[in-house]
Scaffold this active site. Structure first.
Site, short mmCIF file in Angstrom:
data_model
loop_
_atom_site.label_atom_id
_atom_site.label_comp_id
_atom_site.label_asym_id
_atom_site.label_seq_id
_atom_site.Cartn_x
_atom_site.Cartn_y
_atom_site.Cartn_z
N SER A 40 -37.99 2.56 -17.47
CA SER A 40 -39.15 1.69 -17.66
C SER A 40 -40.02 1.83 -16.41
CB SER A 40 -38.70 0.24 -17.87
OG SER A 40 -38.12 -0.28 -16.70
N HIS A 153 -33.35 -0.54 -21.77
CA HIS A 153 -32.07 -0.07 -21.23
C HIS A 153 -30.90 -0.21 -22.19
CE1 HIS A 153 -33.53 -0.54 -16.79
NE2 HIS A 153 -34.10 0.46 -17.43
N GLU A 162 -33.46 -7.45 -18.06
CA GLU A 162 -32.28 -7.68 -17.23
C GLU A 162 -32.01 -9.16 -16.97
OE1 GLU A 162 -32.79 -5.34 -13.66
OE2 GLU A 162 -33.60 -3.66 -14.83
N GLU A 203 -27.34 0.13 -17.12
CA GLU A 203 -27.01 -0.35 -15.78
C GLU A 203 -25.67 -1.08 -15.74
OE1 GLU A 203 -30.49 -2.36 -14.24
OE2 GLU A 203 -31.56 -0.44 -14.05
N ASP A 256 -35.17 -9.72 -14.73
CA ASP A 256 -36.25 -8.74 -14.69
C ASP A 256 -36.78 -8.63 -16.12
OD1 ASP A 256 -38.02 -6.69 -14.47
OD2 ASP A 256 -36.58 -5.17 -13.83
N GLU A 306 -38.49 -10.99 -11.78
CA GLU A 306 -39.16 -9.72 -11.51
C GLU A 306 -40.04 -9.34 -12.70
OE1 GLU A 306 -36.33 -6.72 -10.37
OE2 GLU A 306 -37.54 -5.13 -11.22
N ASP A 333 -42.33 -5.25 -9.26
CA ASP A 333 -41.74 -3.90 -9.35
C ASP A 333 -42.82 -2.93 -9.84
OD1 ASP A 333 -40.35 -1.60 -10.03
OD2 ASP A 333 -39.14 -2.51 -11.60
N LYS A 358 -38.00 0.70 -4.55
CA LYS A 358 -37.34 1.84 -5.20
C LYS A 358 -37.85 3.10 -4.52
CE LYS A 358 -36.94 0.02 -9.93
NZ LYS A 358 -37.74 -0.18 -11.16
N HIS A 386 -31.75 0.27 -7.12
CA HIS A 386 -31.40 1.51 -7.82
C HIS A 386 -32.44 1.81 -8.90
CE1 HIS A 386 -29.28 -0.80 -11.32
NE2 HIS A 386 -30.40 -1.34 -10.96
N LYS A 409 -30.25 -4.68 -5.56
CA LYS A 409 -30.18 -4.71 -7.01
C LYS A 409 -29.62 -3.38 -7.44
CE LYS A 409 -33.21 -4.82 -10.92
NZ LYS A 409 -34.54 -4.64 -11.44
#
Ligand code: PGA
Ligand code: ZN
Length: 449
Positions: A40, A153, A162, A203, A256, A306, A333, A358, A386, A409
């Site tokens: 994403s 994900h 998330e 994840e 997130d 997030e 993000d 990131k 990550h 994270k």
């Protein structure tokens, strides 16, 4: 001095090609780094160079990026001083010459940037976190563990990407991990008892279908409980079942939303998975989204959100921060893509109070350090992260300690690509011994006490 740089194509945790780089120095230093990859992704991320040759890996090969390492970057960097990270990164930036690393590829550049840092640390016989962070590097991060996966994900029933637990009340990092592992297991047995799926997403968090909850709902309206609320209820239950409190003395929740993935053409946030189940449109305006998030914060022990809004919805971010930014960490993000230029804009607009870091969004270690320093100087927090596509490389574990960032994270309590980072942090914690500190809730130094 650097004597040799060698790149090659390897595979990440999704079996997709990525770049690995090795670096050797004349005094016996050796460095190895493997580059992660997102799903994403933010629109303003530095370019992840892929071959586009459909006959190999559906176009996702990275042989061009690898050739850039071996044929373009290596000739310039070989012979340079390995400890001069700033000059090495700058040499690559000059060689590339574009704002978003379109020539060399951020995957090629980051591989070299990190392998060089590792080789320098190795030459000095120092652990990476000490080489970069010096004697100040002794703060272990509060982990954000992504235990329920949705969005892009996982094929779960949840549009938000998330749902994470943060053991802010634990006394040490290793205890924080124990609490998290026990909560993860409690969540698994809860899902099991409801005949839900306990397979995991990219994840390492569970990817439930919530069939048991949907049966009792008014599907047309989702007025009773939205999938996010069902997920949050489950997390609270799992935390308590594991024997912990929710809140500052125990475990808190981070989300997130990855809302850039929801924001569609009509300037509304579309909950595509709800729409699929109900067969009806289920969308919110930016203002409705802010109100919805505020409601979630009021009803659940949420400490961090997030990408609550989309990367193009700066105004929505500003409103959200104004509304709840004094008591909730608002993390950008996709909004910032670890780019100092956008972080600067975010600081002046008060569009968030925290930056997600990131490394492959920006492409060099030096620029990453600039992004973190800029955030911290503004009184913001920085969360080292990550990507959903990872490898066994655990560099971010060393970096979060080096930067004194305070939060990491890096996925759930499953999948070795995630656990590798936690295990490396356990190693660092024991190496630091009594000098290791764990801030817990105090890591949110910019929120209401
Ligand atoms: P990505 O997701 O690595 O797939 O971009 C992680 C995130 O959005 O934080
Ligand atoms: Zn994100």
């Amino acid at each position: 001095k650097i004597v040799k740089i060698l790149g090659r194509e390897i595979l990440d945790s999704r079996g997709t090609p990525t770049v690995e780089v090795e670096v050797w120095t004349d005094f016996g230093g050796y460095g190895l780094a493997k580059v992660p990859s997102g799903a994403s992704t933010g629109a303003n991320e530095a370019l992840e160079l892929r071959d586009g040759d459909k006959k190999r890996f559906n176009g996702k090969g990275v042989l061009t990026a690898v050739a850039n390492v071996n044929e373009k970057i290596a000739p310039v960097l070989v012979g340079m001083e390995v400890q001069d990270q700033l000059s090495l990164d700058q040499a690559m930036l000059d060689l590339d010459g574009t704002e978003f690393k379109k020539n060399l590829g951020a995957n090629a550049m980051l591989g070299v940037s990190l392998a060089v840092a590792r080789a320098a640390a190795d030459e000095l016989e120092m652990p990476l976190y000490k080489y970069i962070g010096g004697v100040q590097a002794h703060r272990l991060p509060v982990p954000m563990l992504n235990v329920i996966n949705g969005g892009e994900h996982a094929d779960s029933a949840i549009d938000f990407q998330e749902f994470m637990i943060m053991p802010v009340g634990a006394p040490t990092f290793s205890e924080a991990l124990r609490w998290s592992s026990e909560t993860f297991q409690a969540l698994k047995s809860l899902l099991h008892s409801k005949n839900d799926i306990t397979a995991v997403g990219d994840e390492g968090g569970f990817a439930p279908n919530f069939a048991w909850a949907y049966e009792k709902q008014d599907l047309a309206s989702f007025q009773a409980k939205t999938p996010a609320e069902i997920a949050l209820d489950l997390l609270v239950e799992a935390i308590e079942k594991a024997g912990y409190k929710t809140g500052r003395e125990g475990i808190m929740i981070a989300m997130d939303c990855a809302s850039s993935e929801l924001f569609l053409e009509d300037k509304k946030y579309h909950f595509k998975k709800i729409e699929k189940v109900t067969g009806q449109k289920w969308a919110m305006t930016s203002a409705e989204m802010v109100a919805y998030l505020e409601k979630l914060v009021n009803n659940y022990p949420i400490i961090s959100i997030e990408d609550g809004l989309a990367e193009s919805d700066w105004e929505g971010f500003e409103v959200l921060t104004q509304q709840i930014g004094d008591r909730v960490q608002i993390v950008g993000d996709d909004l910032f893509t670890t780019n100092p230029k956008f972080i600067k804009e975010g600081i002046s607009k008060k569009a968030a109070n925290s930056t997600l870091i990131k490394l492959n969004q920006i492409g060099t270690l030096s620029e990453t350090i600039e992004a973190i320093t800029m955030s911290q100087k503004a009184g913001w927090t920085a969360v080292v992260s990550h990507r959903s596509g990872e490898t066994e490389d655990s560099t971010i574990a060393d970096l979060v300690v080096a930067f004194n960032a305070g939060q990491i994270k890096t996925g759930s309590m499953s999948r070795s690509d995630r656990i590798a980072k936690y295990n490396r942090l356990l190693q660092i914690e024991s190496e630091l011994g009594k000098n290791a500190i764990y801030d817990g809730f105090a890591t949110f130094y910019n929120l209401e006490a």
